[in-house]
Design an enzyme around this catalytic site. Structure first.
Site, PDB file in Angstrom:
ATOM      1  N   ARG A 100     -32.650 -35.652  81.261  1.00  0.00           N
ATOM      2  CA  ARG A 100     -33.529 -35.077  82.303  1.00  0.00           C
ATOM      3  C   ARG A 100     -33.671 -36.127  83.389  1.00  0.00           C
ATOM      4  O   ARG A 100     -34.147 -37.236  83.134  1.00  0.00           O
ATOM      5  CB  ARG A 100     -34.889 -34.700  81.720  1.00  0.00           C
ATOM      6  CG  ARG A 100     -35.899 -34.320  82.802  1.00  0.00           C
ATOM      7  CD  ARG A 100     -37.166 -33.691  82.274  1.00  0.00           C
ATOM      8  NE  ARG A 100     -36.950 -32.316  81.888  1.00  0.00           N
ATOM      9  CZ  ARG A 100     -37.914 -31.384  81.808  1.00  0.00           C
ATOM     10  NH1 ARG A 100     -39.161 -31.692  82.105  1.00  0.00           N
ATOM     11  NH2 ARG A 100     -37.626 -30.162  81.441  1.00  0.00           N
ATOM     12  N   HIS A 127     -31.646 -26.097  85.910  1.00  0.00           N
ATOM     13  CA  HIS A 127     -32.322 -26.180  84.600  1.00  0.00           C
ATOM     14  C   HIS A 127     -31.693 -25.132  83.673  1.00  0.00           C
ATOM     15  O   HIS A 127     -32.335 -24.147  83.303  1.00  0.00           O
ATOM     16  CB  HIS A 127     -33.817 -25.927  84.799  1.00  0.00           C
ATOM     17  CG  HIS A 127     -34.682 -26.314  83.637  1.00  0.00           C
ATOM     18  ND1 HIS A 127     -34.203 -26.964  82.517  1.00  0.00           N
ATOM     19  CD2 HIS A 127     -36.021 -26.158  83.428  1.00  0.00           C
ATOM     20  CE1 HIS A 127     -35.193 -27.180  81.688  1.00  0.00           C
ATOM     21  NE2 HIS A 127     -36.308 -26.699  82.207  1.00  0.00           N
ATOM     22  N   GLN A 130     -33.272 -23.722  80.327  1.00  0.00           N
ATOM     23  CA  GLN A 130     -34.386 -22.797  80.548  1.00  0.00           C
ATOM     24  C   GLN A 130     -33.873 -21.376  80.756  1.00  0.00           C
ATOM     25  O   GLN A 130     -34.371 -20.424  80.150  1.00  0.00           O
ATOM     26  CB  GLN A 130     -35.163 -23.259  81.800  1.00  0.00           C
ATOM     27  CG  GLN A 130     -36.326 -22.370  82.153  1.00  0.00           C
ATOM     28  CD  GLN A 130     -37.489 -22.547  81.195  1.00  0.00           C
ATOM     29  OE1 GLN A 130     -37.933 -23.656  80.956  1.00  0.00           O
ATOM     30  NE2 GLN A 130     -37.977 -21.461  80.624  1.00  0.00           N
ATOM     31  N   ASP A 228     -42.362 -20.149  89.358  1.00  0.00           N
ATOM     32  CA  ASP A 228     -42.363 -21.546  88.902  1.00  0.00           C
ATOM     33  C   ASP A 228     -43.359 -22.288  89.794  1.00  0.00           C
ATOM     34  O   ASP A 228     -43.818 -21.744  90.813  1.00  0.00           O
ATOM     35  CB  ASP A 228     -40.938 -22.126  89.037  1.00  0.00           C
ATOM     36  CG  ASP A 228     -40.803 -23.537  88.464  1.00  0.00           C
ATOM     37  OD1 ASP A 228     -41.752 -24.029  87.812  1.00  0.00           O
ATOM     38  OD2 ASP A 228     -39.739 -24.167  88.681  1.00  0.00           O
ATOM     39  N   CYS A 268     -41.502 -20.539  83.611  1.00  0.00           N
ATOM     40  CA  CYS A 268     -40.913 -21.551  82.729  1.00  0.00           C
ATOM     41  C   CYS A 268     -41.977 -22.485  82.148  1.00  0.00           C
ATOM     42  O   CYS A 268     -41.742 -23.109  81.120  1.00  0.00           O
ATOM     43  CB  CYS A 268     -39.864 -22.358  83.492  1.00  0.00           C
ATOM     44  SG  CYS A 268     -40.502 -23.107  85.003  1.00  0.00           S
ATOM     45  N   ARG A 296     -36.803 -21.752  73.739  1.00  0.00           N
ATOM     46  CA  ARG A 296     -36.109 -22.981  74.115  1.00  0.00           C
ATOM     47  C   ARG A 296     -35.514 -23.603  72.848  1.00  0.00           C
ATOM     48  O   ARG A 296     -34.386 -24.095  72.852  1.00  0.00           O
ATOM     49  CB  ARG A 296     -37.074 -23.970  74.780  1.00  0.00           C
ATOM     50  CG  ARG A 296     -37.706 -23.486  76.090  1.00  0.00           C
ATOM     51  CD  ARG A 296     -36.697 -23.369  77.204  1.00  0.00           C
ATOM     52  NE  ARG A 296     -35.994 -24.615  77.415  1.00  0.00           N
ATOM     53  CZ  ARG A 296     -36.476 -25.661  78.111  1.00  0.00           C
ATOM     54  NH1 ARG A 296     -37.645 -25.573  78.706  1.00  0.00           N
ATOM     55  NH2 ARG A 296     -35.761 -26.762  78.255  1.00  0.00           N
TER      56      ARG A 296
HETATM   57  N1  NVA Z   1     -39.339 -26.745  88.932  1.00  0.00           N
HETATM   58  C1  NVA Z   1     -40.102 -27.463  87.950  1.00  0.00           C
HETATM   59  C2  NVA Z   1     -39.705 -27.044  86.562  1.00  0.00           C
HETATM   60  C3  NVA Z   1     -40.450 -27.720  85.453  1.00  0.00           C
HETATM   61  C4  NVA Z   1     -39.990 -27.273  84.104  1.00  0.00           C
HETATM   62  C5  NVA Z   1     -39.880 -28.954  88.153  1.00  0.00           C
HETATM   63  O1  NVA Z   1     -38.739 -29.362  88.388  1.00  0.00           O
HETATM   64  O2  NVA Z   1     -40.852 -29.711  88.084  1.00  0.00           O
HETATM   65  N1   CP Z   2     -40.122 -25.550  81.110  1.00  0.00           N
HETATM   66  C1   CP Z   2     -39.914 -26.858  80.872  1.00  0.00           C
HETATM   67  O1   CP Z   2     -38.815 -27.378  80.991  1.00  0.00           O
HETATM   68  O2   CP Z   2     -41.023 -27.521  80.463  1.00  0.00           O
HETATM   69  P1   CP Z   2     -41.173 -29.089  80.250  1.00  0.00           P
HETATM   70  O3   CP Z   2     -41.172 -29.732  81.609  1.00  0.00           O
HETATM   71  O4   CP Z   2     -42.512 -29.242  79.557  1.00  0.00           O
HETATM   72  O5   CP Z   2     -40.046 -29.603  79.415  1.00  0.00           O
END
Ligand code: NVA
Ligand code: CP
Length: 313
Positions: A100, A127, A130, A228, A268, A296
């Site tokens: 990540r 992502h 997801q 989101d 998500c 997930r």
């Molecule tokens: N768009 C959000 C998704 C978190 C799971 C982010 O990147 O923070």
């Molecule tokens: N939806 C998602 O990826 O959540 P986290 O940021 O908690 O991993």
């Protein structure tokens, strides 16, 4: 070496098997094969996470493997060791990487320079874990007992809010791969990065979405209303401006009611209640946010099991 950096790393012809495996692993949780036995999978995270981190940790364990969590700042990568040296060193120790990070180019470089499978656990661009878990969550409902992937075809998803974020991008790619229609509503000026449109064109999906500034137009005839956060990780400096311009795109009970009468609400998570969505929508009986979160685990186990089958190169 096979990786999962974007949805299209799976061919359409492979999706039935992947979704069926997720269903089987979910049905037989605690009593299935352990294809990761004897393996260690490292998880390098540069951003916060609840769902992704925990579901991969638990999933690797349940498949018989050992999860090794590495905060980027605790390893030399965070102090300037190159991405390629990191990839080469970790390839000597572990069997796969889950990453990540911010820049999508970093996961691509880890994949290109290492010799183990790499899974994208979220970048600024995409992502994919997801979206596959979300699609499985819908297929469980629409394809009950039968054709999982086929049940998605022709369905319409409406994405409302930050239409240029990683989850929106990934849903555009996923919808095209899965034969779904996608309409996105959000403010002008927060569009996807040019890098995303280049990727979409490369995959043969250029223009494979509908964009509007009217959230009611996007949700008309939609089978799913999805949102989101307005401020993704890394965009915190833009918080005030984003909240201002995205406010007309909040998912309220009125907006949700303008979709099909049996439409599902999806997010998500984490949610920012009172910004992109109201508590009433999150609590609606057709909100399936926690099933998404649970899946997930099952979908990522299916992805891990699929990637673990290959021989090291
Ligand atoms: N768009 C959000 C998704 C978190 C799971 C982010 O990147 O923070
Ligand atoms: N939806 C998602 O990826 O959540 P986290 O940021 O908690 O991993």
């Amino acid at each position: 070496m096979r990786h999962f950096l974007k949805e299209t790393d799976f061919k359409p012809s492979e999706l039935d098997a992947l979704f069926a495996l997720a269903r089987e692993l979910k049905a037989n949780r605690g009593n299935h094969a352990k294809p990761l036995a004897g393996q260690t999978w490292a998880m390098i995270f540069s951003k916060s996470s609840t769902r992704t981190r925990v579901s991969f940790d638990v999933g690797i364990h349940e498949l018989g493997g050992h999860p090794l969590f590495l905060n980027k700042n605790d390893v030399q990568l965070g102090r300037g060791e190159t991405v390629s040296d990191t990839a080469k060193v970790l390839s000597r120790f572990v069997h796969g990487l889950i990453v990540r990070t911010y820049d999508h180019a970093e996961v691509q470089e880890l994949a290109d320079t290492g010799s183990i499978p790499v899974i994208n656990a979220l970048t600024d661009l995409l992502h994919p874990c997801q979206i596959f878990a979300d699609a499985f969550t819908l297929a469980e409902r629409w394809g009950k007992g039968g054709d999982l992937v086929g049940s998605l075809k022709g369905r319409k998803i409406a994405f409302v809010g930050d239409r240029g974020c990683n989850v929106a991008n990934s849903w555009i790619l996923g919808a095209n791969l899965l034969g779904m229609k996608i309409s996105l509503a959000g403010p002008v000026g927060f569009d996807a990065a040019p890098e995303f449109n280049a990727l979409l064109a490369k995959e043969g999906y250029a223009g494979g979405y509908h964009f509007t500034n009217d959230p009611y137009e996007a949700v008309r005839d939609a089978d799913v209303v999805y949102t989101d956060v307005w401020v993704s990780m890394g965009k915190e400096e833009e918080t005030a401006e984003r909240i201002k311009v995205m406010s007309p795109f909040a998912v309220t009970p009125e907006l949700f009611a303008a979709a099909k009468p049996d439409a599902y609400f999806m997010h998500c998570l984490p949610a920012h209640v009172g910004q992109e969505v109201t508590q009433a929508v999150l609590d609606n009986p057709r909100s399936i946010i926690f099933d998404q979160a649970e899946n997930r685990l099952h979908m990522q186990k299916a992805i891990l099991a699929t990637l673990a089958q290959q021989k090291r190169t």
